[in-house]
Design an enzyme around this catalytic site. Structure first.
Site, PDB file in Angstrom:
ATOM      1  N   HIS A 239       0.851  -1.148   0.194  1.00  0.00           N
ATOM      2  CA  HIS A 239       0.710  -0.007  -0.022  1.00  0.00           C
ATOM      3  C   HIS A 239       1.015   1.019  -0.579  1.00  0.00           C
ATOM      4  CE1 HIS A 239      -3.542   2.367  -0.009  1.00  0.00           C
ATOM      5  NE2 HIS A 239      -3.730   2.527   1.774  1.00  0.00           N
ATOM      6  N   HIS A 278      -1.549  -2.084  -9.956  1.00  0.00           N
ATOM      7  CA  HIS A 278      -3.315  -1.513  -8.958  1.00  0.00           C
ATOM      8  C   HIS A 278      -4.390  -2.671  -8.615  1.00  0.00           C
ATOM      9  CE1 HIS A 278      -5.979   1.516  -7.023  1.00  0.00           C
ATOM     10  NE2 HIS A 278      -4.469   1.992  -6.851  1.00  0.00           N
ATOM     11  N   ASP A 332       2.333   5.893  -6.054  1.00  0.00           N
ATOM     12  CA  ASP A 332       3.925   5.900  -5.411  1.00  0.00           C
ATOM     13  C   ASP A 332       4.810   5.530  -6.684  1.00  0.00           C
ATOM     14  OD1 ASP A 332       2.557   5.431  -3.157  1.00  0.00           O
ATOM     15  OD2 ASP A 332       1.769   3.760  -3.428  1.00  0.00           O
TER      16      ASP A 332
END
Ligand SMILES: CC(=O)SCCNC(=O)CCNC(=O)[C@H](O)C(C)(C)COP(=O)(O)OP(=O)(O)OC[C@H]1O[C@@H](n2cnc3c(N)ncnc32)[C@H](O)[C@@H]1OP(=O)(O)O
Ligand SMILES: O=C([O-])CC(=O)C(=O)O
Length: 396
Positions: A239, A278, A332
């Site tokens: 995450h 994802h 990210d």
């Protein structure tokens, strides 16, 4: 250990067909929400109907946090009051600064763990933390949105053995955060970059940490407890922790010319490349597009273009190999390069993600309370139906 094999027909409690089974809760809808929506096929993200690109260009973190909390854009007066409340709550108790300066210096104690403990401590010094009214929950929501920035900045300084810099009331949320972290007023360009980073991270519908916050809130536990749970969930490398992993990967690769071979070797070993993939997006994450644009400018200013060149090679190889499968850059992937180029150390990337995501966490906590039902899914029991209890002295 002796087990008695279960007859085949009673092996499962909650049989397939009677209950739905989705490993990792994939595709399961647990609540209604008006906060944000992800279209994972089109690569579109909206906060209460407003595209993320529009917010990144035109909004501020304060306005976006208001939008998420109250489900409307504020008038000027409403925004002034909200900002005033954020500023009023910026300072944290000396006891919490003391803890941060001791714990923050311990390099093997991850800043997310220091943050988790510090937020829990804030509750202990807040007389109204346990007050159970909607007005109190809203107040705690704003307090936490404000204070988490002070805590993260103090952790950043403690890691360098520096004393905390106390908040300034005259700066925006993002500029004050950078001021508290570096001890000097930031260049307006970098203050805006931080503002955009916080906006982009503010919410993402039912992600693991927000789900955690809502699950905790669904028991009618308090706002601090819910946020502590959110921080704990965000920390993991699948995450929010992935932004740090991306930077570790770039350091390990070292040079642009090593990047392609490194990724191919990693894929051959079935390693997951951080910053890619994802659960919902099967295309390029729209936030990664925006962060990549910022990375161009920030790396040019900082002379850190090498990180970006490396990232571009990794992106090309990943899309060639796995793009068809829907594995594309996520939020990210480029955020770490932007933050590193601003002089922020890698271990602070995930805490900074939390400084943004708190806006979504507290908004979801309030939304959960307004129409609550306890979160209580089932496990698909695949253990034995019966097992004999053998006294310990008779076990072989
Ligand atoms: C803010 C955020 O939380 S964004 C996500 C941040 N996390 C990361 O960047 C870590 C790397 N990515 C991942 O681990 C995953 O893509 C997750 C956790 C984001 C999503 O997980 P899931 O939806 O459960 O997908 P899952 O892990 O089952 O992957 C599906 C397939 O794609 C592959 N895959 C997924 N992500 C990657 C990756 N980053 N690199 C290589 N292969 C990948 C898996 O190996 C799997 O392949 P298989 O079908 O051959 O077994
Ligand atoms: O939505 C998710 O699963 C992960 C997340 O928090 C994000 O992408 O911002």
């Amino acid at each position: 250990m002796t087990t008695t094999a279960a007859p085949q027909e009673v092996k499962y409690i909650g049989k397939p067909g009677e209950v739905s089974f989705a490993k990792g809760l994939e595709g399961v809808i647990v609540a209604e929400s008006v906060k944000s929506y992800v279209d994972g096929i089109a690569g579109r993200l909206i906060y209460h109907g407003i595209p993320i690109e529009v917010l990144a260009e035109k909004s501020t973190f304060e306005e976006t946090a208001f939008l998420l909390l109250y489900d409307k854009l504020p008038t000027e007066d409403e925004l002034d009051v909200y900002k005033m409340r954020l500023r009023q709550y910026r300072e944290i108790p000396d006891e919490v600064y003391d803890f941060i300066s001791r714990a923050g210096r311990r390099y093997n104690f991850h800043p997310m763990s220091v943050l988790r403990t510090a937020i829990s401590m804030l509750a202990a010094f807040d007389d109204s933390a346990e007050e159970d009214t909607m007005i109190a929950h809203e107040r705690e929501a704003i307090k936490l949105t404000s204070r988490i920035a002070t805590v993260v900045a103090a952790i950043g300084r403690a890691r360098k053995g520096l004393p905390p810099v106390h908040p300034r009331p005259d700066l925006s949320h993002a500029a004050n955060f950078l001021y508290m972290l570096f001890g000097e007023e930031p260049d307006p360009f970098y203050a805006r970059v931080m503002d955009v980073i916080l906006i982009l991270h503010a919410d993402h519908e039912c992600n693991a940490s927000t789900f955690t916050v809502r699950a905790i809130t669904s028991t009618l536990s308090d706002m601090y407890s819910a946020v502590v749970g959110g921080i704990a969930a965000l920390k993991g490398p699948l995450h929010g922790g992935a932004n740090e992993e991306v930077m570790h990967m770039l350091h390990e690769i070292g040079e642009v010319e090593n990047a392609e071979a490194w990724v191919l070797r990693a894929l051959a070993r079935k390693k997951k490349i951080p910053g890619f993939g994802h659960r919902v997006y099967k295309t390029y994450d729209p936030r990664a597009h925006i962060l990549k644009q910022y990375a161009l400018e920030v790396t040019r200013r900082a002379g850190t273009e090498k990180w970006l060149r490396m990232a571009e090679v990794i992106e090309r190889v990943m899309i060639e190999r796995l793009g068809q499968k829907g594995i594309q850059p996520n939020v990210d992937f480029y955020s770490g390069i932007v933050m590193a180029s601003m002089g922020i150390e890698t271990a602070l990337f995930t805490p900074i993600f939390a400084v943004g995501r708190i806006a979504g966490w507290v908004a979801h906590a309030l939304e959960q309370r307004k129409d609550n039902r306890i979160y209580r899914p089932r496990f698909f029991y695949v253990g034995p139906e019966h097992m004999e209890y053998i006294p310990i002295e008779e076990r072989g």
